[in-house]
Motif scaffolding. Structure first.
Motif, PDB file in Angstrom:
ATOM      1  N   GLY A   1      -5.788  -2.257   1.601  1.00  0.00           N
ATOM      2  CA  GLY A   1      -7.272  -1.851   1.269  1.00  0.00           C
ATOM      3  C   GLY A   1      -7.929  -3.126   0.760  1.00  0.00           C
TER       4      GLY A   1
ATOM      5  N   THR B   1       0.758  -1.223  -0.219  1.00  0.00           N
ATOM      6  CA  THR B   1      -0.164   0.018  -0.051  1.00  0.00           C
ATOM      7  C   THR B   1       0.892   1.223  -0.081  1.00  0.00           C
TER       8      THR B   1
ATOM      9  N   THR C   1      -7.218   4.188  -1.232  1.00  0.00           N
ATOM     10  CA  THR C   1      -6.663   2.947  -1.726  1.00  0.00           C
ATOM     11  C   THR C   1      -7.396   1.932  -1.722  1.00  0.00           C
TER      12      THR C   1
ATOM     13  N   VAL D   1       2.130   2.464  -3.250  1.00  0.00           N
ATOM     14  CA  VAL D   1       1.395   3.343  -4.255  1.00  0.00           C
ATOM     15  C   VAL D   1       1.073   4.512  -3.563  1.00  0.00           C
ATOM     16  N   THR D   2       0.911   4.453  -2.179  1.00  0.00           N
ATOM     17  CA  THR D   2       0.211   5.848  -1.599  1.00  0.00           C
ATOM     18  C   THR D   2       1.289   7.007  -1.528  1.00  0.00           C
TER      19      THR D   2
ATOM     20  N   PRO E   1      -2.149   3.562 -11.005  1.00  0.00           N
ATOM     21  CA  PRO E   1      -2.541   3.478  -9.661  1.00  0.00           C
ATOM     22  C   PRO E   1      -2.177   4.783  -9.062  1.00  0.00           C
TER      23      PRO E   1
ATOM     24  N   ILE F   1      -8.860   2.030  -5.218  1.00  0.00           N
ATOM     25  CA  ILE F   1      -7.836   1.717  -6.259  1.00  0.00           C
ATOM     26  C   ILE F   1      -7.276   0.242  -6.232  1.00  0.00           C
ATOM     27  N   GLU F   2      -6.976  -0.293  -5.058  1.00  0.00           N
ATOM     28  CA  GLU F   2      -6.504  -1.491  -4.901  1.00  0.00           C
ATOM     29  C   GLU F   2      -7.731  -2.619  -5.545  1.00  0.00           C
TER      30      GLU F   2
ATOM     31  N   LEU G   1      -4.705   7.857  -8.188  1.00  0.00           N
ATOM     32  CA  LEU G   1      -5.059   8.054  -6.418  1.00  0.00           C
ATOM     33  C   LEU G   1      -4.444   9.568  -6.131  1.00  0.00           C
TER      34      LEU G   1
ATOM     35  N   HIS H   1       0.379  -6.260  -9.136  1.00  0.00           N
ATOM     36  CA  HIS H   1       1.583  -5.498  -8.406  1.00  0.00           C
ATOM     37  C   HIS H   1       2.869  -6.542  -8.470  1.00  0.00           C
TER      38      HIS H   1
ATOM     39  N   ILE I   1      -5.236   7.456   1.874  1.00  0.00           N
ATOM     40  CA  ILE I   1      -5.246   5.998   2.540  1.00  0.00           C
ATOM     41  C   ILE I   1      -6.520   5.594   2.144  1.00  0.00           C
TER      42      ILE I   1
END
Length: 314
Positions: free
Chosen positions: A267, A98, A254, A101-102, A184, A257-258, A188, A167, A251
């Motif tokens: 997520g 996570t 996500t 990506v975040t 992603p 997105i996930e 995001l 991923h 957050i």
């Protein structure tokens, strides 16, 4: 400054305790038996009773809560029902996925948002300002999942430039991992980027019209120096406020997105745990997210004190 920081830490701890109580109570108020969900329709009452005792769900709620909180202080988060493993073994890799990506999405949103906001403010009323303002309004109003679907359709299905989903850790295959992160991260970051752009523009316009900015220009300072050293620095307080709020939004984003890009992060884990009423996974994930957001907000509060000394004095 020390008293200011201690006060903020105390407030954050109170909020964190309230969050743990609320998530614990809400999860136990949801109808359904997690043991029955885990064992399936063929489970006998004896099996359900056995596993209920094994996971400690037969104990009073206050006992379960106290055991969970005490376990957190000892680094123990209990055992997941649906995954049949300790939560401490389940979460680390999910959290790293996570964050992969975040964190880039947050950095992208801050850098691009602040730059666009400054450009929009310094070109007020011109074509560039109009273009950036339209972009910011679209970014705020457009649903994240819709943007993701459009990007998948264009760049993955039609052009074939990027993978549709999945991923890969950067340490395993750097190029493939980067290609899987592009969409992603962009999706995001869009909402936060648009909000930061608008906030930066508003803050900059307010500061630019101040007397000390006109004085700085009258002294013959370069426009770049006036904009970056004087205007932007004094416009940082409302911008930093929004940055702290953006962390929670990223957050929360996500989760969608996930699911959209099939990323095995926190997520997607949260969605699975909620559907299965997996108490320990949900409680610990919410606790970790709340702790992370609390730390980010604490950093923001500390930055307030350094950016504007009047805040810590108040």
């Amino acid at each position: 400054m020390g008293r200011y920081i201690l006060k903020r830490i105390g407030q954050s701890i109170i909020v964190l305790v309230i969050v743990t109580v609320l998530v614990f109570l809400v999860m136990h108020m949801i109808p359904g038996n997690p043991i029955a969900i885990y064992l399936g329709e063929t489970a006998t009452p004896e099996q359900i009773e056995k596993y209920t005792r094994e996971f400690g769900l037969d104990q009073p709620l206050y006992v379960q809560y106290i055991k969970w909180v005490l376990g957190l202080f000892q680094g123990q988060m209990g055992r997941s029902i649906s995954f049949s493993m300790d939560v401490t073994q389940l979460l680390p890799q999910r959290i790293l996925t996570t964050l992969s990506v975040t964190l880039p999405a947050f950095i992208l949103a801050v850098i691009v948002g602040v730059i666009l906001g400054v450009l929009s403010a310094t070109h007020r009323g011109k074509a560039l300002d109009s273009v950036i303002s339209v972009f910011a309004n679209i970014g705020i109003a457009t649903p994240t999942f819709w943007v993701g679907i459009i990007l998948v359709y264009i760049f993955a299905l039609k052009l074939g430039w990027l993978p549709v989903q999945g991923h890969t850790a950067l340490t395993e295959d750097f190029v493939k991992g980067i290609r899987q992160l592009v969409m992603p991260v962009i999706v995001l970051s869009l909402g936060s980027m648009a909000s930061i752009t608008r906030q930066t523009r508003s803050a900059m316009l307010e500061v630019i019209s101040s007397d000390y900015i006109r004085t700085a220009r009258a002294k013959g300072l370069k426009e770049k120096t006036v904009t970056l050293r004087h205007a932007l620095r004094n416009a940082l307080v409302p911008i930093v406020t929004l940055l702290g709020m953006s962390v929670g939004g990223l957050i929360g984003g996500t989760v969608l997105i996930e699911q959209l890009f099939s990323i095995p992060g926190v997520g997607s884990l949260m969605m699975t745990a909620i559907l299965n009423k997996d108490y320990m996974v949900v409680q610990n994930v919410v606790f970790i997210i709340a702790l992370f957001v609390m730390i980010c907000n604490l950093v923001v509060d500390i930055l307030y004190g350094y950016i504007d000394p009047r805040i810590r004095v108040d």
